[in-house]
Design an enzyme around this catalytic site. Structure first.
Site, PDB file in Angstrom:
ATOM      1  CD  GLU A   1      -2.964  -1.223   2.250  1.00 36.13           C
ATOM      2  OE1 GLU A   1      -2.705  -0.678   3.329  1.00 36.13           O
ATOM      3  OE2 GLU A   1      -4.052  -1.781   2.002  1.00 36.13           O
TER       4      GLU A   1
ATOM      5  CG  ASP B   1      -7.421  -5.462   5.263  1.00 33.63           C
ATOM      6  OD1 ASP B   1      -6.960  -5.688   6.378  1.00 33.63           O
ATOM      7  OD2 ASP B   1      -7.541  -4.310   4.792  1.00 33.63           O
TER       8      ASP B   1
ATOM      9  CD  GLU C   1      -9.578  -1.259   8.294  1.00 35.18           C
ATOM     10  OE1 GLU C   1      -8.645  -1.853   8.876  1.00 35.18           O
ATOM     11  OE2 GLU C   1      -9.486  -0.805   7.139  1.00 35.18           O
TER      12      GLU C   1
HETATM   13  C1  GCV Z   1      -2.289   0.458   8.504  1.00 37.05           C
HETATM   14  C2  GCV Z   1      -5.919  -2.002   5.580  1.00 37.05           C
HETATM   15  C3  GCV Z   1      -6.306  -0.771   6.332  1.00 37.05           C
HETATM   16  C4  GCV Z   1      -5.145   0.203   6.430  1.00 37.05           C
HETATM   17  C5  GCV Z   1      -3.985  -0.524   7.117  1.00 37.05           C
HETATM   18  C6  GCV Z   1      -3.649  -1.760   6.303  1.00 37.05           C
HETATM   19  C7  GCV Z   1      -2.551  -2.584   6.956  1.00 37.05           C
HETATM   20  O1  GCV Z   1      -5.678  -1.713   4.250  1.00 37.05           O
HETATM   21  O2  GCV Z   1      -7.421  -0.180   5.723  1.00 37.05           O
HETATM   22  O3  GCV Z   1      -5.558   1.312   7.177  1.00 37.05           O
HETATM   23  O4  GCV Z   1      -2.855   0.317   7.222  1.00 37.05           O
HETATM   24  O5  GCV Z   1      -4.796  -2.571   6.192  1.00 37.05           O
HETATM   25  O6  GCV Z   1      -2.885  -3.535   7.634  1.00 37.05           O
HETATM   26  O7  GCV Z   1      -1.395  -2.279   6.758  1.00 37.05           O
END
Ligand code: GCV
Length: 607
Positions: free
Chosen positions: A234, A313, A341
């Protein structure tokens, strides 16, 4: 902040320096008049024995073992546990980690309990007495590693290894008496921030830079647990920029910290986050395996690969990540997420231990050497935001100590310590909490459907929100069918699993219902094992989920929570009810508009 320790009314004094001193203090405060002798045997480490002696108890254990035993005795007696015979315990995992996604500006990525307990205004900033309360809370359930900053390392978090090192050392001093070691998330490109033109892990100058940095960092914080790394994920930098493997990257850091006993905890959350939705060949759940399975056995002894429990995720329902079953020559940590989340933002009730127990039905406990969980903590007066979300932190500690614990037993223990209800009320709260994940699953994305949430924020329904996006998150619903075929005939994801699981999930006729649309693409008229059609099951689950949320609300309103928790619980339950109705209607309407099949029971679907 006291949560399940509300019976410990005295603040832990600032001058206590070791876990054994804290153990003595806690025992004297909680069990006045009871004689408890402590026999410290350093070799025992975290483990302990409690035995009856002279009308009181004798505790033997390592330094931290004494502290864990003290909390066990105090909380166990309150829960009616029997200590009339000798009891011994040792943790299954030596690293029981909590990962905070806190940013230096005090915000928390995916935080739902207020702002950071550690940072503000670009630097470490905290209330020492709150830190001691947090240390006490974590130690009381055996948690022993705290990574304080976000894996997305945002400037100036890099300074934790540089200018802010003395402040990091002071924070470590505060946690040390509770047996808690700090960890920091690091930026793989950090050598380029000041000194070098590259962060290539095979470049001698880069290797030297990390060795010098580790020597400085461990001189300041000698018991630092290690570095947590999100690389090539990411948008975070990583070894791929130099054509190097993740083993090259992780081993380079591992070598630099080996003299000091540190661990590299390297996350496996790597996937193509710029996918074209038209591309049906790339299947995001396959990514982690493709990146890491070929490297099995290539990592240094002090590297741990941290793998999210499912291949996507932290969705409401995902099968166990195949990496957790397949990488036999690599140390692995399973990563859970306490921060809700995708599971209700600590507004909706979602007790996680039933989900974790399902994971362990497929995960041999010895396959992983550590557990990690993304924190659900913040600086709200109730530090988990929702008072009932504290059960997840509590249960996580218990699970990381002993993955064999029972879900009901654990939730009951938490409820008894926290609320002191009459038995009938306690039973009703515990049952409600144990059912909360199933209820949430029904009114949101049932049958293994993932990603129907509002993009980015991840609260509330939006069935097409991620459908034409870059993140590899598609259900591909059309007027005839929904889901992705991940069997050998489809993307082939299922082939990443051992034979037994391929069989379990491979045939839509026998695949457990709740995984059906994760593994298969099926017509709405597909007949499920219970005789209902797929579309009828989708409608039924959404109607039932919203109704069950209404019943949860009634049950909760009959329970005598004290203020201010009662008001917080009531207010969040009202939001949960609105959310559940919204999910029910949006998802049912979405599918009804696509397929045109009416609800067999004639309930209202908006068109
Ligand atoms: C910390 C998902 C979440 C992100 C998070 C990522 C991760 O994509 O939406 O906020 O980033 O996971 O676990 O690195």
């Amino acid at each position: 902040m006291k949560l399940w320790l509300n019976q410990l009314t005295r603040e832990v004094p600032a001058d206590l320096r070791t876990p054994a001193e804290i153990a003595r203090f806690e025992l004297a405060g909680a069990l006045p008049g009871k004689k408890v002798t402590l026999d410290e045997q350093p070799a025992l480490g975290d483990s302990w024995t409690i035995a009856p002696a002279d009308g009181g108890f004798r505790i033997s254990g390592g330094n931290t073992g004494l502290l864990y035993a003290a909390y066990r005795l105090i909380t166990g007696l309150l829960c009616g546990e029997d200590f009339s015979v000798r009891v011994s315990s040792a943790p299954k995992y030596s690293l029981r980690m909590v990962d905070c996604w806190d940013n230096p500006d005090g915000s928390i990525e995916r935080g739902y309990s207020g702002r950071s307990l550690f940072f503000d205004g670009g630097r470490l900033s905290y209330d020492p007495s709150r830190i001691r309360e947090l240390g006490r809370l974590l130690a009381s359930v055996g948690l022993n590693v705290l990574c304080i900053n976000n894996v997305n390392v945002r400037f100036p978090a890099q300074l934790l290894l540089e200018d802010s090192l003395p402040e990091l050392a002071s924070l470590a001093d505060l946690f040390r008496p509770f047996g808690i070691r700090l960890m920091v998330s690091v930026d793989f490109s950090q050598p380029m921030r000041r000194d070098l033109a590259t962060s290539d892990p095979l470049d001698p100058a880069v290797r030297e830079w990390w060795k010098r940095t580790c020597a400085r960092v461990w001189a300041a914080v000698p018991d630092l647990a290690g570095f947590l790394v999100k690389a090539d994920s990411e948008g975070q930098p990583g070894p791929y920029a130099y054509g190097r493997t993740h083993a090259d990257g992780a081993n380079m850091l591992a070598e630099a910290m080996a003299p000091f006993g540190g661990k590299v905890v390297w996350r496996c959350f790597v996937y193509n986050c710029k996918q074209d939705w038209r591309d049906t060949k790339t299947d995001r759940p396959m990514a982690a395996w493709e990146h890491y399975a070929p490297l099995d056995g290539a990592f240094a002894g002090n590297v741990i690969l941290q793998v999210k429990h499912g291949p996507f995720d932290f969705q409401v329902r995902e099968p166990l990540s195949p990496l957790l079953l397949g990488m036999k020559k690599t140390a692995l940590a399973m990563e859970l997420q306490l921060a809700q989340e995708y599971t209700g933002h600590q507004i909706d009730l979602y007790t996680m231990i039933p989900m974790w127990k399902e994971l362990y039905e497929e995960l041999p406990p010895d396959n992983v050497t550590a557990l990690a969980a993304v924190s659900n903590l913040g600086n709200d007066a109730v530090c988990t935001g929702h008072p009932l979300a504290a059960v997840n932190l509590f249960a996580y500690g218990m699970l990381a100590w002993d993955p064999g614990i029972g879900a009901r037993e654990t939730v009951t223990r938490w409820a008894r310590l926290t609320w002191h209800f009459a038995p009938e009320q306690e039973r009703s709260l515990v049952s409600l909490l144990l059912s909360s994940r199933a209820v949430y699953e029904k009114y949101t994305a049932t049958l293994g459907l993932c990603w129907m949430v509002n993009p980015h924020d991840h609260y509330g329904p939006n069935p097409s929100g991620y459908e034409y996006d870059l993140w590899g998150t598609y259900h591909r619903a059309n007027r005839d069918a929904v889901g992705i075929d991940r069997t050998a005939a489809g993307t082939g994801y299922l082939l990443q699993y051992p034979e037994e699981l391929r069989e379990k999930y491979g045939n839509p006729g026998t695949c457990p219902d709740l995984y059906l649309l994760f593994f298969h693409r099926l017509p709405y008229t597909f007949v499920m094992q219970d005789g209902r059609t797929l579309i009828q099951r989708i409608y039924d689950d959404h109607f039932e989920g919203a109704e069950e949320a209404e019943r949860m609300s009634e049950t909760l309103s009959a329970l005598p929570f004290p203020e201010p928790e009662a008001s917080i619980i009531r207010e969040r339950m009202e939001r949960q009810l609105r959310n559940a109705r919204e999910w029910r209607d949006v998802v049912n309407t979405f599918f009804h508009r696509l397929c045109g099949i009416p609800d067999a029971r004639g309930r209202r679907i908006y068109d």
